[in-house]
Enzyme design. Sequence first.
Site, PDB file in Angstrom:
ATOM      1  N   TYR A  40       0.815  -1.215   0.000  1.00 38.90           N
ATOM      2  CA  TYR A  40       0.000   0.000   0.000  1.00 38.90           C
ATOM      3  C   TYR A  40       0.852   1.271   0.000  1.00 38.90           C
ATOM      4  CZ  TYR A  40      -3.744  -3.175   1.569  1.00 38.90           C
ATOM      5  OH  TYR A  40      -4.642  -4.198   1.707  1.00 38.90           O
ATOM      6  N   LYS A 222     -12.626   0.211   4.045  1.00 37.87           N
ATOM      7  CA  LYS A 222     -11.753   1.384   3.982  1.00 37.87           C
ATOM      8  C   LYS A 222     -12.613   2.642   3.965  1.00 37.87           C
ATOM      9  CE  LYS A 222     -11.151   1.981  -0.985  1.00 37.87           C
ATOM     10  NZ  LYS A 222     -10.192   2.286  -2.052  1.00 37.87           N
TER      11      LYS A 222
END
Length: 268
Positions: A40, A222
């Site tokens: 990420y 998320k």
Amino acid sequence: MHLPEIGLGTWQNTDPTTCAESVRTALDVGYRHIDTAQYYGNEEAVGEGIETADVPRDEVFVGSKVHADKFGLAHDQVIEGLEVTLDRLGLDSLDLLYVHWPVGNYEAAETMPAFDELVDRGLIDHVGVCNFSTELLDEAMDHLDAPLFAHQVETHPLLPQDELVDHAQRHDYHHVAYSPLARGDVFDVPEVVDVAEDHDVSPSQVSLAWLLSKEAVSVIPKATGEEHIRDNFDALDLELSAADIERIEAIDRTERYVERDGAPWLDA
């Protein structure tokens, strides 16, 4: 530490300031599980958010992932990757470390013993894998001394993953649902929308509550803004009826949003 039912996913949350603030906000709201990954590119920002939140470190469950395309998944590469991850996060140890994908130089017989070594050294508490098939899960467990703690995989009303959820329940590990809102498409699924209207809540909360109604399932939606972070967290207070769950279970549509070369389901 027990794995909290809901965590904050941070995939694509790459702006350092926004990422750190969303992590801090989530912890202040009540989240106690933060999920990140080497791939990420935000582990430093996640660490900053954890550091600046008014929550003791020992109350926060932190998970990250080692990736074949970053350091590799050979024994020594796993060790090196975890040490870099800890440095980036500013932590002495990690609650949960995953194999991100069973691709590249992943070999259960070499990769999983490295995880055992990290547990023995006190650098990680738990072992996890992501995006595995039931066959790969069985193989990984065969090469682990530590118990498998979690399997993280795309799961939502349009991809319920019944076989994988059943495997987690039978083998006593956590099934961690990523993309639990189907990349936002749950807002356009009539069955989910109808249940949300019946309860006067968001489709996000319905999707999350449906997943959380299943034994052994946790979710990591998320979100970056406080409104969405709070809305997702409120799914913990939503109790769906058996009829609600049946309506969602009956959805006659399948969508998968996460693909990559070498994914085990491509060979299925």
